[in-house]
Design an enzyme around this catalytic site. Sequence first.
Site, short mmCIF file in Angstrom:
data_model
loop_
_atom_site.label_atom_id
_atom_site.label_comp_id
_atom_site.label_asym_id
_atom_site.label_seq_id
_atom_site.Cartn_x
_atom_site.Cartn_y
_atom_site.Cartn_z
N ARG A 177 0.83 -1.19 0.13
CA ARG A 177 0.06 0.02 -0.08
C ARG A 177 0.87 1.17 0.01
O ARG A 177 2.10 1.14 0.50
CB ARG A 177 -0.88 0.08 1.23
CG ARG A 177 -2.16 -1.12 1.05
CD ARG A 177 -2.66 -0.89 2.51
NE ARG A 177 -2.11 -1.57 3.52
CZ ARG A 177 -2.61 -1.93 4.84
NH1 ARG A 177 -3.81 -1.53 5.10
NH2 ARG A 177 -1.92 -2.58 5.66
N LYS A 186 1.45 1.77 7.31
CA LYS A 186 1.84 1.19 8.36
C LYS A 186 2.57 1.89 9.27
O LYS A 186 3.17 2.86 9.22
CB LYS A 186 2.57 -0.17 8.24
CG LYS A 186 1.47 -1.24 7.27
CD LYS A 186 0.16 -1.50 8.11
CE LYS A 186 0.50 -2.26 9.33
NZ LYS A 186 -0.84 -2.43 10.29
N TYR A 238 -1.28 4.65 10.28
CA TYR A 238 -1.54 3.49 11.61
C TYR A 238 -0.63 3.40 12.64
O TYR A 238 0.70 3.21 11.89
CB TYR A 238 -2.11 2.33 11.01
CG TYR A 238 -3.31 2.35 9.96
CD1 TYR A 238 -4.65 2.59 10.71
CD2 TYR A 238 -3.37 2.00 8.90
CE1 TYR A 238 -5.85 2.67 10.25
CE2 TYR A 238 -4.54 2.19 8.08
CZ TYR A 238 -5.92 2.20 8.74
OH TYR A 238 -6.94 2.35 7.88
N HIS A 242 -1.10 1.53 16.03
CA HIS A 242 -1.36 0.22 16.83
C HIS A 242 -0.14 0.24 18.12
O HIS A 242 0.26 -0.63 18.20
CB HIS A 242 -1.47 -0.80 16.21
CG HIS A 242 -2.34 -0.81 15.17
ND1 HIS A 242 -3.89 -0.84 15.35
CD2 HIS A 242 -2.14 -0.64 13.63
CE1 HIS A 242 -4.52 -0.66 14.10
NE2 HIS A 242 -3.56 -0.67 13.25
N GLU A 262 -6.17 4.98 13.43
CA GLU A 262 -6.96 4.10 14.03
C GLU A 262 -7.82 4.76 15.38
O GLU A 262 -8.72 4.03 15.74
CB GLU A 262 -6.40 2.79 14.69
CG GLU A 262 -5.28 2.85 15.94
CD GLU A 262 -3.84 3.21 15.51
OE1 GLU A 262 -3.18 3.11 16.35
OE2 GLU A 262 -3.75 3.61 14.18
N ASP A 264 -3.41 -6.83 15.06
CA ASP A 264 -2.59 -5.43 15.46
C ASP A 264 -2.76 -4.73 16.71
O ASP A 264 -1.74 -4.03 16.99
CB ASP A 264 -3.43 -4.41 14.34
CG ASP A 264 -2.79 -4.38 12.74
OD1 ASP A 264 -1.81 -4.85 12.76
OD2 ASP A 264 -3.67 -3.92 11.97
#
Length: 372
Positions: free
Chosen positions: A15, A75, A94, A96, A118, A270
């Site tokens: 991505r 990510k 993101y 996490h 998120e 995740d």
Amino acid sequence: MKIGVPREIKNREYRVGMTPAAVHELCGHNHEVFVETGAGLAIGFSDEDYRQAGARILETAGEVFDTAELIVKVKEPQAEERAMLKPEHTLFTYLHLAPDKAQTDDLVKSGATCIAYETVTDHGGHLPLLAPMSEVAGRMSIQAGAHCLEKAMGGRGVLLGGVPGVSPARVAVVGGGVVGQNAIAMAVGLGAQVTVLDRNMDVLRNLDHLYGNRITTLFSTAQTLDQAVTESDLVIGSVLIPGASAPKLITRDMIRRMPEGSVIVDVAIDQGGCAETSRATTHDDPTYIVDGVVHYCVANMPGAVARTSTLALNNVTLPFVAALANKGPDRAMKEDQHLRAGLNVAAGKVTYREVAEATGHPYTNPESLLGS
């Protein structure tokens, strides 16, 4: 503002933080966008596509980080990327963080402003930047689970939808949120026997209204969860507590009593996973077996369908990227409480309570760090 888009370097991650269309929008507002060469090549976005959209192509991630003020990724930054972050950077991706103390420590040390997709919210209390990837992961969980049930993958040799004269596979979906709803849609579509467990009766009522007797809805208790998990061929773990580590609802004892060759797909990995036996895997080595049960715990599932995922993600992130660029991070977050909810780390402090609690850092109210 100078906006940087580095190439993703996590295992099998194709991505990209911004599409050429998104770049075109931002360049149209007089921002400068710097894209690392090859960042979108694997999913059909060439360097020339980005040039035509107005971006400048840089040869290395180091050049992107050195040039940009706002870093837009997909990510969480890997260790080598975290080493390039500076206090003047704003990172939008993101993260996490709750189950990842090492990353949290590095981001705190960097002094950068780190906003997590998120935990950004909306007026309805939902998580709009997590939703599209949850939709993708939920649908993929059934696809992956069906494949893992094949004998060659260590599974029971069960066809998810069965055939005339043979019962379909039994699927338990633990959690009826966005991931769970999309998993249910795919499992029902393939003809599986589906049970969903949740503790929110409104969620269960809505699912019952939508599917009727094609699924079984159960209020999740220790007893109903135990029975559903241990009697299923495929279990989908789709539990979420925003920003916090996932609760370990599926115990080692439950796993031990599942049928030999059954499968668990832990989409919550995740955030640390919702099964005691779960550990993060990669697309290169996606499964392992514990007590005869195949575990699929890939931490970046949507990366496998990277073009679809990138387009879906950009649809929801672009307005926030534009706000950060047009107004500057401090003003954008001061004026938008939902974007401010995404702030996890800033100025060497953890600004999201659940992350602070999970990683042992003191919590700092994000509003106290934003300029007046």
